[in-house]
Design a protein around this motif. Structure first.
Motif, PDB file in Angstrom:
ATOM      1  N   VAL A   1     -12.875  13.536   8.687  1.00 36.10           N
ATOM      2  CA  VAL A   1     -12.458  14.877   9.091  1.00 36.10           C
ATOM      3  C   VAL A   1     -10.949  14.902   9.338  1.00 36.10           C
ATOM      4  CG1 VAL A   1     -12.841  16.781  10.719  1.00 36.10           C
ATOM      5  CG2 VAL A   1     -14.739  15.312  10.077  1.00 36.10           C
ATOM      6  N   VAL A   2     -10.395  13.792   9.792  1.00 32.86           N
ATOM      7  CA  VAL A   2      -8.953  13.694   9.991  1.00 32.86           C
ATOM      8  C   VAL A   2      -8.236  13.669   8.633  1.00 32.86           C
ATOM      9  CG1 VAL A   2      -7.104  12.285  10.983  1.00 32.86           C
ATOM     10  CG2 VAL A   2      -9.268  12.552  12.215  1.00 32.86           C
TER      11      VAL A   2
ATOM     12  N   ARG B   1      -3.201  11.418   7.992  1.00 29.69           N
ATOM     13  CA  ARG B   1      -3.669  10.289   7.182  1.00 29.69           C
ATOM     14  C   ARG B   1      -2.813   9.050   7.438  1.00 29.69           C
ATOM     15  NH1 ARG B   1      -4.248  14.323   2.727  1.00 29.69           N
ATOM     16  NH2 ARG B   1      -6.457  14.849   2.802  1.00 29.69           N
ATOM     17  N   LEU B   2      -1.510   9.242   7.467  1.00 30.46           N
ATOM     18  CA  LEU B   2      -0.605   8.124   7.705  1.00 30.46           C
ATOM     19  C   LEU B   2      -0.877   7.496   9.066  1.00 30.46           C
ATOM     20  CD1 LEU B   2       1.815   6.368   6.933  1.00 30.46           C
ATOM     21  CD2 LEU B   2       3.304   8.167   7.848  1.00 30.46           C
ATOM     22  N   GLN B   3      -1.021   8.309  10.095  1.00 31.81           N
ATOM     23  CA  GLN B   3      -1.260   7.776  11.428  1.00 31.81           C
ATOM     24  C   GLN B   3      -2.608   7.069  11.511  1.00 31.81           C
ATOM     25  OE1 GLN B   3       1.168   7.813  13.901  1.00 31.81           O
ATOM     26  NE2 GLN B   3      -0.226   6.234  14.655  1.00 31.81           N
ATOM     27  N   THR B   4      -3.622   7.601  10.831  1.00 30.05           N
ATOM     28  CA  THR B   4      -4.939   6.950  10.823  1.00 30.05           C
ATOM     29  C   THR B   4      -4.841   5.564  10.209  1.00 30.05           C
ATOM     30  OG1 THR B   4      -6.083   9.073  10.719  1.00 30.05           O
ATOM     31  CG2 THR B   4      -7.321   7.142   9.973  1.00 30.05           C
TER      32      THR B   4
ATOM     33  N   ILE C   1       0.858  -1.179   0.000  1.00 31.61           N
ATOM     34  CA  ILE C   1       0.000   0.000   0.000  1.00 31.61           C
ATOM     35  C   ILE C   1       0.897   1.233   0.000  1.00 31.61           C
ATOM     36  CG2 ILE C   1      -1.733   1.318   1.286  1.00 31.61           C
ATOM     37  CD1 ILE C   1      -2.860  -1.265   0.226  1.00 31.61           C
ATOM     38  N   VAL C   2       0.597   2.176  -0.881  1.00 31.69           N
ATOM     39  CA  VAL C   2       1.335   3.427  -0.943  1.00 31.69           C
ATOM     40  C   VAL C   2       0.351   4.570  -0.737  1.00 31.69           C
ATOM     41  CG1 VAL C   2       2.699   4.981  -2.399  1.00 31.69           C
ATOM     42  CG2 VAL C   2       3.115   2.506  -2.468  1.00 31.69           C
ATOM     43  N   LEU C   3       0.653   5.452   0.181  1.00 33.14           N
ATOM     44  CA  LEU C   3      -0.154   6.643   0.429  1.00 33.14           C
ATOM     45  C   LEU C   3       0.489   7.804  -0.318  1.00 33.14           C
ATOM     46  CD1 LEU C   3      -2.458   8.097   1.944  1.00 33.14           C
ATOM     47  CD2 LEU C   3      -0.860   8.401   3.856  1.00 33.14           C
ATOM     48  N   ALA C   4      -0.240   8.357  -1.267  1.00 38.89           N
ATOM     49  CA  ALA C   4       0.270   9.468  -2.085  1.00 38.89           C
ATOM     50  C   ALA C   4      -0.079  10.794  -1.417  1.00 38.89           C
ATOM     51  CB  ALA C   4      -0.313   9.397  -3.491  1.00 38.89           C
TER      52      ALA C   4
END
Length: 194
Positions: free
Chosen positions: A169-170, A13-16, A4-7
């Protein structure tokens, strides 16, 4: 194992995602967000999410790339990150005691497949004094986030309630993300780090 890659460079977002059991890599898209200026709020959030995911996907062709972008729709206008402290203060003076809709576009690319949708959550703001607004803006936090507020950090006390998904919302809706991954044949529970 699915990569999984978060762009997104959003630490929230990363912590969530990490709190939900995923361990994504992060690759910042670097797209010019101004190219979509002028779009209505919902189209803007979704368009920016797609731009981010599609910009990163060619760099990691075997991964699942998640792009997200949030916009606060307030009085029919899209509010992203404020340009400066003055704009953040003016924005909060308009928003206090009122409500807006936080829209987060989600786009997922896997190979040549793309699925996308927008989550929305209504946010009700407290009736802050000018002193509270100035103190909050002075922290710098509102300058780095869509709508000039957070719900999971210093801005939390200034949000009286929400209607909808808190995680949206985060910055990333976990229920919507699960549904979109399901459309690609990926089970959420298979992504939990072991």
């Amino acid at each position: 194992m699915t990569t999984i890659v978060l762009a997104s460079q959003s630490p929230a977002r990363l912590q969530t995602l990490r709190n939900a059991g995923l361990d994504p890599q992060v690759i910042v898209s670097g797209v010019d967000e101004s190219q979509l200026d002028g779009l209505p709020p919902r189209e803007l959030a979704l368009g920016l999410a797609r731009l981010k995911a599609e910009a990163v996907a060619p760099q990691v062709p075997d991964a699942v790339v998640i792009g997200c972008d949030s916009v606060l729709e307030f009085e029919g206008q899209p509010l992203g990150k404020p340009r400066d402290a003055e704009e953040a203060i003016a924005r909060w003076q308009r928003m206090r005691g009122r409500s807006g809709v936080l829209l987060t576009g989600h786009a997922i690319v896997r190979g040549d497949e793309l699925v996308a949708a927008t989550a929305e959550t209504t946010v009700h703001f407290a009736d802050l004094s000018d002193e509270e607004i100035e103190a909050y803006v002075a922290t710098g936090e509102p300058l780095h986030v869509a709508g000039a507020f957070t719900v999971d950090s210093l801005g939390g006390p200034f949000v009286t309630s929400i209607e909808g998904d808190y995680h949206n919302v985060v910055g990333i809706s976990l229920p919507l993300l699960r549904e979109l991954l399901g459309e690609l044949g990926i089970r959420w529970t298979d992504l939990w780090r072991g």
